[in-house]
Design a protein around this motif. Sequence first.
Motif, PDB file in Angstrom:
ATOM      1  N   GLN A   6       7.089   4.471  -5.438  1.00  0.00           N
ATOM      2  CA  GLN A   6       6.287   4.928  -4.301  1.00  0.00           C
ATOM      3  C   GLN A   6       5.228   3.891  -3.934  1.00  0.00           C
ATOM      4  O   GLN A   6       4.987   3.621  -2.752  1.00  0.00           O
ATOM      5  CB  GLN A   6       5.639   6.266  -4.634  1.00  0.00           C
ATOM      6  CG  GLN A   6       6.616   7.434  -4.726  1.00  0.00           C
ATOM      7  CD  GLN A   6       5.936   8.713  -5.183  1.00  0.00           C
ATOM      8  OE1 GLN A   6       4.833   8.688  -5.740  1.00  0.00           O
ATOM      9  NE2 GLN A   6       6.587   9.849  -4.941  1.00  0.00           N
ATOM     10  N   ILE A  14      -4.231   2.307   2.799  1.00  0.00           N
ATOM     11  CA  ILE A  14      -3.515   2.845   3.964  1.00  0.00           C
ATOM     12  C   ILE A  14      -4.471   3.600   4.876  1.00  0.00           C
ATOM     13  O   ILE A  14      -4.444   3.456   6.110  1.00  0.00           O
ATOM     14  CB  ILE A  14      -2.360   3.765   3.508  1.00  0.00           C
ATOM     15  CG1 ILE A  14      -1.288   2.943   2.794  1.00  0.00           C
ATOM     16  CG2 ILE A  14      -1.770   4.516   4.695  1.00  0.00           C
ATOM     17  CD1 ILE A  14      -0.173   3.774   2.190  1.00  0.00           C
ATOM     18  N   ASP A  72       4.879   1.988  -0.356  1.00  0.00           N
ATOM     19  CA  ASP A  72       3.674   2.141   0.465  1.00  0.00           C
ATOM     20  C   ASP A  72       2.980   0.802   0.715  1.00  0.00           C
ATOM     21  O   ASP A  72       2.335   0.605   1.746  1.00  0.00           O
ATOM     22  CB  ASP A  72       2.696   3.109  -0.205  1.00  0.00           C
ATOM     23  CG  ASP A  72       3.195   4.551  -0.149  1.00  0.00           C
ATOM     24  OD1 ASP A  72       4.129   4.814   0.626  1.00  0.00           O
ATOM     25  OD2 ASP A  72       2.653   5.396  -0.890  1.00  0.00           O
ATOM     26  N   THR A 115      -3.815   2.188  -3.283  1.00  0.00           N
ATOM     27  CA  THR A 115      -2.890   2.012  -2.158  1.00  0.00           C
ATOM     28  C   THR A 115      -3.151   3.044  -1.075  1.00  0.00           C
ATOM     29  O   THR A 115      -3.148   2.743   0.130  1.00  0.00           O
ATOM     30  CB  THR A 115      -1.428   2.117  -2.638  1.00  0.00           C
ATOM     31  OG1 THR A 115      -1.185   1.154  -3.666  1.00  0.00           O
ATOM     32  CG2 THR A 115      -0.461   1.870  -1.488  1.00  0.00           C
TER      33      THR A 115
END
Length: 243
Positions: free
Chosen positions: A15, A60, A19, A56
Amino acid sequence: MTANTQDLRNTLEAQNFQDEQILNKENRKTLHKMMKYVRTFPLKSIEIEQIRRDLTGMAIEAQQRGTSLQAMLGENPRKFCDEIIYSIGGIKAPGGRKLLHIAGCYYQIIGVIAIVDGLIAFFTDLIVAAGDFLNTGNTSLYLAGLLTSLWTLAIGIFQYIAGKKAYQYAKDITKAKLALRWGVSVLAFDFIYIILELIKMFDTSSLPLGLILFSGMLSILFLIFPILYVVGAYRNRPHSGTP
Protein backbone atom coordinates in the motif's frame (compact mmCIF):
# COMPACT_ATOMS: atom_id res chain seq x y z
CA MET A 1 7.48 -12.72 13.31
CA THR A 2 4.18 -14.61 12.98
CA ALA A 3 2.52 -15.33 9.63
CA ASN A 4 -0.26 -12.80 10.35
CA THR A 5 2.25 -10.10 11.21
CA GLN A 6 4.27 -10.91 8.10
CA ASP A 7 1.15 -10.67 5.93
CA LEU A 8 0.19 -7.35 7.54
CA ARG A 9 3.66 -5.96 6.94
CA ASN A 10 3.60 -7.08 3.31
CA THR A 11 0.17 -5.48 2.85
CA LEU A 12 1.33 -2.20 4.38
CA GLU A 13 4.49 -2.25 2.28
CA ALA A 14 2.49 -2.74 -0.92
CA GLN A 15 0.00 0.00 0.00
CA ASN A 16 2.80 2.38 0.89
CA PHE A 17 4.61 1.76 -2.39
CA GLN A 18 1.40 2.32 -4.35
CA ASP A 19 0.52 5.54 -2.53
CA GLU A 20 4.03 6.93 -2.94
CA GLN A 21 3.53 6.95 -6.71
CA ILE A 22 0.92 9.69 -6.21
CA LEU A 23 3.42 12.03 -4.59
CA ASN A 24 5.26 14.73 -6.50
CA LYS A 25 9.06 14.86 -6.55
CA GLU A 26 9.41 17.26 -3.60
CA ASN A 27 7.12 15.37 -1.23
CA ARG A 28 8.57 12.02 -2.23
CA LYS A 29 12.08 13.30 -1.56
CA THR A 30 11.07 14.58 1.88
CA LEU A 31 9.35 11.29 2.68
CA HIS A 32 12.40 9.25 1.64
CA LYS A 33 14.70 11.37 3.81
CA MET A 34 12.41 10.94 6.80
CA MET A 35 12.13 7.18 6.28
CA LYS A 36 15.90 6.89 5.93
CA TYR A 37 16.15 8.50 9.35
CA VAL A 38 13.39 6.31 10.81
CA ARG A 39 15.15 3.12 9.69
CA THR A 40 18.19 3.99 11.78
CA PHE A 41 16.19 3.27 14.93
CA PRO A 42 15.86 -0.27 16.35
CA LEU A 43 12.23 -0.64 15.29
CA LYS A 44 10.43 -3.72 14.05
CA SER A 45 9.79 -3.88 10.33
CA ILE A 46 6.03 -3.61 10.77
CA GLU A 47 6.48 -0.52 12.96
CA ILE A 48 8.60 1.05 10.24
CA GLU A 49 5.88 0.37 7.68
CA GLN A 50 3.24 1.83 10.02
CA ILE A 51 5.26 5.01 10.36
CA ARG A 52 5.76 5.06 6.60
CA ARG A 53 1.99 4.68 6.21
CA ASP A 54 1.31 7.67 8.46
CA LEU A 55 3.90 9.87 6.77
CA THR A 56 2.71 8.89 3.30
CA GLY A 57 -0.85 9.78 4.26
CA MET A 58 0.30 13.16 5.54
CA ALA A 59 2.25 13.77 2.33
CA ILE A 60 -0.82 12.96 0.21
CA GLU A 61 -2.98 15.26 2.35
CA ALA A 62 -0.43 18.06 2.04
CA GLN A 63 -0.31 17.61 -1.72
CA GLN A 64 -4.11 17.76 -1.96
CA ARG A 65 -4.00 21.07 -0.07
CA GLY A 66 -1.50 22.41 -2.56
CA THR A 67 1.38 22.52 -0.11
CA SER A 68 4.39 20.34 0.77
CA LEU A 69 4.93 17.78 3.50
CA GLN A 70 7.78 19.90 4.87
CA ALA A 71 5.51 22.95 5.17
CA MET A 72 2.67 20.92 6.66
CA LEU A 73 4.84 19.54 9.45
CA GLY A 74 5.70 23.06 10.58
CA GLU A 75 8.87 21.84 12.33
CA ASN A 76 12.09 19.99 11.73
CA PRO A 77 11.22 16.67 10.00
CA ARG A 78 13.62 14.72 12.20
CA LYS A 79 12.11 16.17 15.35
CA PHE A 80 8.69 15.12 14.09
CA CYS A 81 10.09 11.66 13.36
CA ASP A 82 11.43 11.43 16.92
CA GLU A 83 7.92 12.11 18.23
CA ILE A 84 6.15 9.63 15.99
CA ILE A 85 8.81 6.97 16.63
CA TYR A 86 8.33 7.38 20.37
CA SER A 87 4.52 7.21 20.04
CA ILE A 88 4.63 3.99 17.96
CA GLY A 89 7.74 2.18 19.11
CA GLY A 90 8.22 3.75 22.53
CA ILE A 91 11.82 4.58 21.58
CA LYS A 92 13.49 7.81 22.58
CA ALA A 93 16.62 9.28 21.06
CA PRO A 94 19.41 6.69 21.51
CA GLY A 95 21.79 7.05 24.41
CA GLY A 96 24.69 7.21 21.99
CA ARG A 97 23.73 10.79 21.18
CA LYS A 98 24.28 11.89 24.77
CA LEU A 99 27.67 10.19 24.90
CA LEU A 100 28.71 11.83 21.63
CA HIS A 101 27.53 15.20 22.96
CA ILE A 102 29.70 14.77 26.07
CA ALA A 103 32.73 13.72 24.02
CA GLY A 104 32.07 16.48 21.52
CA CYS A 105 31.92 19.19 24.18
CA TYR A 106 35.11 17.90 25.82
CA TYR A 107 37.16 17.79 22.62
CA GLN A 108 35.93 21.16 21.43
CA ILE A 109 36.94 22.74 24.76
CA ILE A 110 40.40 21.19 24.99
CA GLY A 111 40.85 21.77 21.27
CA VAL A 112 40.25 25.51 21.65
CA ILE A 113 42.59 25.60 24.67
CA ALA A 114 45.34 23.81 22.72
CA ILE A 115 44.85 26.08 19.67
CA VAL A 116 45.09 29.24 21.78
CA ASP A 117 48.11 27.86 23.68
CA GLY A 118 49.80 26.83 20.42
CA LEU A 119 49.19 30.21 18.77
CA ILE A 120 50.48 32.16 21.78
CA ALA A 121 53.59 29.97 22.06
CA PHE A 122 54.22 30.10 18.32
CA PHE A 123 54.05 33.88 17.99
CA THR A 124 56.04 34.34 21.20
CA ASP A 125 58.81 32.07 19.92
CA LEU A 126 58.62 33.71 16.51
CA ILE A 127 59.11 37.20 17.97
CA VAL A 128 61.99 36.03 20.17
CA ALA A 129 63.58 34.19 17.24
CA ALA A 130 63.26 37.26 15.02
CA GLY A 131 64.87 39.43 17.68
CA ASP A 132 67.68 36.92 18.17
CA PHE A 133 68.25 36.75 14.44
CA LEU A 134 68.59 40.53 14.21
CA ASN A 135 71.08 40.56 17.09
CA THR A 136 73.14 37.44 16.45
CA GLY A 137 71.99 36.06 13.11
CA ASN A 138 71.18 32.73 14.79
CA THR A 139 67.68 31.23 15.21
CA SER A 140 68.53 27.56 15.75
CA LEU A 141 67.85 27.79 19.49
CA TYR A 142 64.19 28.60 18.85
CA LEU A 143 63.42 26.18 16.04
CA ALA A 144 62.55 23.39 18.48
CA GLY A 145 60.18 25.73 20.30
CA LEU A 146 58.49 26.75 17.05
CA LEU A 147 58.04 23.12 16.02
CA THR A 148 56.59 22.26 19.43
CA SER A 149 54.16 25.18 19.13
CA LEU A 150 53.07 24.02 15.67
CA TRP A 151 52.60 20.47 17.01
CA THR A 152 50.43 21.78 19.85
CA LEU A 153 48.43 23.81 17.34
CA ALA A 154 47.95 20.78 15.09
CA ILE A 155 46.76 18.67 18.03
CA GLY A 156 44.31 21.39 19.02
CA ILE A 157 42.87 21.62 15.51
CA PHE A 158 42.49 17.83 15.34
CA GLN A 159 40.75 17.71 18.73
CA TYR A 160 38.43 20.60 17.90
CA ILE A 161 37.40 19.06 14.57
CA ALA A 162 36.86 15.70 16.29
CA GLY A 163 34.63 17.42 18.83
CA LYS A 164 32.63 19.20 16.13
CA LYS A 165 32.18 15.93 14.26
CA ALA A 166 30.95 14.16 17.40
CA TYR A 167 28.38 16.87 18.04
CA GLN A 168 27.34 16.95 14.39
CA TYR A 169 27.06 13.17 13.95
CA ALA A 170 25.18 12.78 17.24
CA LYS A 171 22.19 14.39 15.53
CA ASP A 172 22.39 12.15 12.47
CA ILE A 173 22.40 8.42 13.16
CA THR A 174 23.05 7.69 9.49
CA LYS A 175 26.58 9.06 10.10
CA ALA A 176 27.32 6.48 12.83
CA LYS A 177 30.10 4.82 10.82
CA LEU A 178 31.88 8.13 10.27
CA ALA A 179 31.50 8.97 13.96
CA LEU A 180 32.95 5.57 14.88
CA ARG A 181 35.97 6.18 12.64
CA TRP A 182 36.60 9.52 14.30
CA GLY A 183 36.15 7.93 17.72
CA VAL A 184 38.66 5.17 16.99
CA SER A 185 41.13 7.73 15.61
CA VAL A 186 40.81 9.90 18.71
CA LEU A 187 41.16 6.88 21.01
CA ALA A 188 44.27 5.66 19.20
CA PHE A 189 45.83 9.15 19.22
CA ASP A 190 45.10 9.75 22.91
CA PHE A 191 46.39 6.29 23.86
CA ILE A 192 49.66 6.73 21.99
CA TYR A 193 50.07 10.26 23.35
CA ILE A 194 49.55 9.09 26.95
CA ILE A 195 51.99 6.19 26.51
CA LEU A 196 54.66 8.55 25.17
CA GLU A 197 54.08 10.96 28.06
CA LEU A 198 54.36 8.14 30.59
CA ILE A 199 57.61 6.97 29.03
CA LYS A 200 58.91 10.53 29.17
CA MET A 201 57.97 10.83 32.86
CA PHE A 202 59.64 7.53 33.81
CA ASP A 203 62.79 8.68 32.03
CA THR A 204 62.84 11.81 34.20
CA SER A 205 64.69 10.60 37.29
CA SER A 206 64.31 13.96 39.08
CA LEU A 207 60.55 13.46 39.59
CA PRO A 208 59.37 11.53 42.69
CA LEU A 209 57.98 8.08 41.91
CA GLY A 210 54.70 8.90 43.65
CA LEU A 211 54.18 11.96 41.46
CA ILE A 212 54.95 9.95 38.33
CA LEU A 213 52.44 7.24 39.26
CA PHE A 214 49.77 9.81 40.16
CA SER A 215 50.29 11.65 36.88
CA GLY A 216 50.12 8.36 35.02
CA MET A 217 46.83 7.37 36.66
CA LEU A 218 45.40 10.84 35.97
CA SER A 219 46.43 10.60 32.33
CA ILE A 220 44.80 7.19 31.94
CA LEU A 221 41.55 8.59 33.37
CA PHE A 222 41.36 10.96 30.41
CA LEU A 223 40.91 7.94 28.15
CA ILE A 224 37.30 7.88 29.35
CA PHE A 225 36.43 10.64 26.85
CA PRO A 226 37.64 8.88 23.69
CA ILE A 227 35.99 5.71 25.02
CA LEU A 228 32.72 7.64 25.38
CA TYR A 229 33.22 8.81 21.79
CA VAL A 230 33.59 5.25 20.49
CA VAL A 231 30.77 3.81 22.60
CA GLY A 232 28.44 6.65 21.63
CA ALA A 233 29.13 6.16 17.94
CA TYR A 234 28.70 2.40 18.27
CA ARG A 235 25.33 2.79 19.99
CA ASN A 236 24.21 5.13 17.22
CA ARG A 237 24.64 2.47 14.55
CA PRO A 238 21.83 2.25 11.98
CA HIS A 239 19.06 -0.31 12.31
CA SER A 240 19.87 -3.40 10.25
CA GLY A 241 16.36 -3.52 8.80
CA THR A 242 15.75 -7.15 9.76
CA PRO A 243 12.24 -8.14 10.88
